[in-house]
Design a protein around this motif. Structure first.
Motif, PDB file in Angstrom:
ATOM      1  N   GLU A 169      24.571 151.912   9.663  1.00  0.00           N
ATOM      2  CA  GLU A 169      23.454 151.524   8.792  1.00  0.00           C
ATOM      3  C   GLU A 169      22.120 152.016   9.349  1.00  0.00           C
ATOM      4  O   GLU A 169      21.259 152.481   8.598  1.00  0.00           O
ATOM      5  CB  GLU A 169      23.446 150.010   8.592  1.00  0.00           C
ATOM      6  CG  GLU A 169      24.575 149.539   7.692  1.00  0.00           C
ATOM      7  CD  GLU A 169      24.752 148.028   7.672  1.00  0.00           C
ATOM      8  OE1 GLU A 169      23.891 147.304   8.225  1.00  0.00           O
ATOM      9  OE2 GLU A 169      25.758 147.574   7.097  1.00  0.00           O
ATOM     10  N   ILE A 192      21.933 155.772   8.735  1.00  0.00           N
ATOM     11  CA  ILE A 192      21.614 156.051   7.333  1.00  0.00           C
ATOM     12  C   ILE A 192      20.135 155.789   7.065  1.00  0.00           C
ATOM     13  O   ILE A 192      19.467 156.587   6.398  1.00  0.00           O
ATOM     14  CB  ILE A 192      22.518 155.223   6.392  1.00  0.00           C
ATOM     15  CG1 ILE A 192      23.951 155.760   6.449  1.00  0.00           C
ATOM     16  CG2 ILE A 192      21.986 155.237   4.964  1.00  0.00           C
ATOM     17  CD1 ILE A 192      24.978 154.886   5.741  1.00  0.00           C
ATOM     18  N   LYS A 205      17.451 158.500   5.675  1.00  0.00           N
ATOM     19  CA  LYS A 205      16.649 158.243   4.473  1.00  0.00           C
ATOM     20  C   LYS A 205      15.158 158.359   4.777  1.00  0.00           C
ATOM     21  O   LYS A 205      14.384 158.827   3.942  1.00  0.00           O
ATOM     22  CB  LYS A 205      16.977 156.866   3.894  1.00  0.00           C
ATOM     23  CG  LYS A 205      18.322 156.821   3.195  1.00  0.00           C
ATOM     24  CD  LYS A 205      18.591 155.450   2.604  1.00  0.00           C
ATOM     25  CE  LYS A 205      19.892 155.428   1.836  1.00  0.00           C
ATOM     26  NZ  LYS A 205      20.144 154.122   1.203  1.00  0.00           N
ATOM     27  N   GLU A 222      14.251 161.970   4.873  1.00  0.00           N
ATOM     28  CA  GLU A 222      14.196 162.445   3.494  1.00  0.00           C
ATOM     29  C   GLU A 222      12.888 162.018   2.820  1.00  0.00           C
ATOM     30  O   GLU A 222      12.222 162.828   2.170  1.00  0.00           O
ATOM     31  CB  GLU A 222      15.403 161.896   2.728  1.00  0.00           C
ATOM     32  CG  GLU A 222      15.543 162.421   1.322  1.00  0.00           C
ATOM     33  CD  GLU A 222      16.765 161.854   0.630  1.00  0.00           C
ATOM     34  OE1 GLU A 222      17.558 162.653   0.120  1.00  0.00           O
ATOM     35  OE2 GLU A 222      16.917 160.612   0.589  1.00  0.00           O
ATOM     36  N   THR A 253      30.913 153.226   4.105  1.00  0.00           N
ATOM     37  CA  THR A 253      29.458 153.193   3.941  1.00  0.00           C
ATOM     38  C   THR A 253      28.865 154.576   4.181  1.00  0.00           C
ATOM     39  O   THR A 253      28.053 155.065   3.389  1.00  0.00           O
ATOM     40  CB  THR A 253      28.831 152.173   4.919  1.00  0.00           C
ATOM     41  OG1 THR A 253      29.381 150.880   4.656  1.00  0.00           O
ATOM     42  CG2 THR A 253      27.325 152.130   4.794  1.00  0.00           C
ATOM     43  N   LEU A 254      29.273 155.213   5.265  1.00  0.00           N
ATOM     44  CA  LEU A 254      28.750 156.539   5.592  1.00  0.00           C
ATOM     45  C   LEU A 254      29.215 157.579   4.581  1.00  0.00           C
ATOM     46  O   LEU A 254      28.433 158.427   4.143  1.00  0.00           O
ATOM     47  CB  LEU A 254      29.170 156.944   7.005  1.00  0.00           C
ATOM     48  CG  LEU A 254      28.614 158.282   7.485  1.00  0.00           C
ATOM     49  CD1 LEU A 254      27.090 158.258   7.518  1.00  0.00           C
ATOM     50  CD2 LEU A 254      29.170 158.615   8.857  1.00  0.00           C
ATOM     51  N   PHE A 283      27.208 157.385   1.492  1.00  0.00           N
ATOM     52  CA  PHE A 283      25.881 157.968   1.721  1.00  0.00           C
ATOM     53  C   PHE A 283      25.945 159.492   1.653  1.00  0.00           C
ATOM     54  O   PHE A 283      25.137 160.126   0.977  1.00  0.00           O
ATOM     55  CB  PHE A 283      25.330 157.520   3.081  1.00  0.00           C
ATOM     56  CG  PHE A 283      24.101 158.276   3.509  1.00  0.00           C
ATOM     57  CD1 PHE A 283      22.887 158.057   2.890  1.00  0.00           C
ATOM     58  CD2 PHE A 283      24.171 159.211   4.528  1.00  0.00           C
ATOM     59  CE1 PHE A 283      21.750 158.762   3.278  1.00  0.00           C
ATOM     60  CE2 PHE A 283      23.051 159.917   4.924  1.00  0.00           C
ATOM     61  CZ  PHE A 283      21.832 159.691   4.294  1.00  0.00           C
ATOM     62  N   GLU A 288      26.867 160.485  -2.087  1.00  0.00           N
ATOM     63  CA  GLU A 288      26.104 159.988  -3.226  1.00  0.00           C
ATOM     64  C   GLU A 288      24.594 160.033  -3.062  1.00  0.00           C
ATOM     65  O   GLU A 288      23.876 159.902  -4.041  1.00  0.00           O
ATOM     66  CB  GLU A 288      26.536 158.548  -3.530  1.00  0.00           C
ATOM     67  CG  GLU A 288      28.000 158.458  -3.918  1.00  0.00           C
ATOM     68  CD  GLU A 288      28.526 157.037  -3.943  1.00  0.00           C
ATOM     69  OE1 GLU A 288      27.713 156.094  -3.836  1.00  0.00           O
ATOM     70  OE2 GLU A 288      29.747 156.875  -4.060  1.00  0.00           O
ATOM     71  N   GLU A 289      24.115 160.203  -1.886  1.00  0.00           N
ATOM     72  CA  GLU A 289      22.669 160.126  -1.666  1.00  0.00           C
ATOM     73  C   GLU A 289      21.984 161.472  -1.870  1.00  0.00           C
ATOM     74  O   GLU A 289      21.289 161.963  -0.997  1.00  0.00           O
ATOM     75  CB  GLU A 289      22.375 159.583  -0.264  1.00  0.00           C
ATOM     76  CG  GLU A 289      22.700 158.127  -0.107  1.00  0.00           C
ATOM     77  CD  GLU A 289      21.819 157.214  -0.943  1.00  0.00           C
ATOM     78  OE1 GLU A 289      20.628 157.517  -1.146  1.00  0.00           O
ATOM     79  OE2 GLU A 289      22.332 156.185  -1.405  1.00  0.00           O
ATOM     80  N   TRP A 290      22.177 162.045  -3.018  1.00  0.00           N
ATOM     81  CA  TRP A 290      21.588 163.346  -3.308  1.00  0.00           C
ATOM     82  C   TRP A 290      20.568 163.272  -4.435  1.00  0.00           C
ATOM     83  O   TRP A 290      20.124 164.298  -4.941  1.00  0.00           O
ATOM     84  CB  TRP A 290      22.699 164.347  -3.641  1.00  0.00           C
ATOM     85  CG  TRP A 290      23.505 164.650  -2.427  1.00  0.00           C
ATOM     86  CD1 TRP A 290      24.668 164.053  -2.044  1.00  0.00           C
ATOM     87  CD2 TRP A 290      23.186 165.581  -1.400  1.00  0.00           C
ATOM     88  NE1 TRP A 290      25.099 164.567  -0.843  1.00  0.00           N
ATOM     89  CE2 TRP A 290      24.202 165.513  -0.430  1.00  0.00           C
ATOM     90  CE3 TRP A 290      22.134 166.472  -1.205  1.00  0.00           C
ATOM     91  CZ2 TRP A 290      24.204 166.295   0.719  1.00  0.00           C
ATOM     92  CZ3 TRP A 290      22.139 167.256  -0.065  1.00  0.00           C
ATOM     93  CH2 TRP A 290      23.159 167.158   0.878  1.00  0.00           C
TER      94      TRP A 290
END
Length: 190
Positions: free
Chosen positions: A52, A55, A59, A62, A109-110, A113, A116-118
Motif C-alpha cells: 500500500e 502504491i 501515485k 504520477e 492489490t498490487l 494497481f 487498472e491505474e492507467w
C-alpha cells in the motif's frame, strides 16, 4: 517506528525476497518481534502495508508529473511511462511470483494497481490525440503494448538486463512506442 519498519521491510524484500522472517526484520531493526507485532499482527499485514505504501508513492509520482505545469501533455505521458516503472524496478517477475504465492491478498492489490491505474495516462493520451500531438491510435491498446514491453524488462531472465540500465531500456521502449522504428524523412534527406 512504523516508517522504519516499512523501510526495513522494503530493504529486506529487495535483499531476500519475501522469504525474510519477522526475526530477520527484528534483528535488522535492533528490536524484538513483540515490538513488530505491536505494529503489525502478522507478516501478511506487514507486506500489505508495504504494498500500500509502494502504491501510494507511485501515485504521488504520477500526481507530481500530472501537475507539473512546465511539461506539455506529451511530455507528461512520456515522463509517466519512464518514471513510474523505474520506481517499480524492485518488483521483478520473481518477486511478483513470490508475492502472489506467499501473500496473495497483497499481490491482488498490487496487480489491480498495475493493471487498472492507467486513468491519468489514458486521459493524457486522449488529450494528445485531441491536440493532434499523436496519431489517432487506440490508447488502451497502446497501454497494453507498453505493459507487455515493461513486463519483459522485469523478467529475471531478460537477456539485456546487464547491458542496459532499467532507465535506458524504459526510455528506449517509450521512444519506439512514440516514434516508431522508421527514420525521420528529413533526417534521411540530409
Amino acid at each position: 517506528m512504523d516508517k522504519r519498519i516499512l523501510a526495513e521491510t522494503f530493504r529486506l524484500i529487495k535483499q531476500k525476497g519475501f522469504s525474510f522472517t519477522m526475526n530477520d526484520l527484528a534483528a535488522a531493526l535492533g528490536t524484538s518481534k513483540r515490538t513488530l507485532y505491536a505494529y503489525y499482527s502478522s507478516k501478511d499485514q506487514l507486506v500489505e502495508a508495504v504494498v500500500e505504501q509502494f502504491i501510494a508513492e507511485m501515485k504521488q509520482i504520477e500526481r507530481d508529473i500530472y501537475e507539473n505545469e512546465s511539461l506539455n501533455v506529451l511530455e507528461k505521458v512520456k515522463q509517466m511511462l519512464i518514471s513510474l516503472p523505474q520506481g517499480m524496478e524492485l518488483l521483478n517477475m520473481g518477486l511478483l511470483n513470490e508475492l502472489k504465492k506467499y501473500h496473495y491478498d497483497a499481490w491482488l492489490t498490487l496487480d489491480a494497481f498495475i493493471k487498472e491505474e492507467w486513468a491519468i495516462v489514458l486521459a493524457l493520451l486522449n488529450e494528445c490525440k485531441q491536440q493532434k500531438r499523436i496519431r489517432n491510435i487506440n490508447p488502451d491498446l497502446f497501454v497494453h503494448m507498453y505493459i507487455g514491453s515493461i513486463n519483459q524488462v522485469y523478467d529475471p531472465e531478460y537477456p539485456l538486463k546487464h547491458q542496459f540500465t532499467t532507465g535506458e531500456v524504459l526510455e528506449s521502449i517509450v521512444d519506439v512506442l512514440f516514434n516508431g522504428i522508421t527514420a525521420d524523412e528529413e533526417a534521411d534527406a540530409t
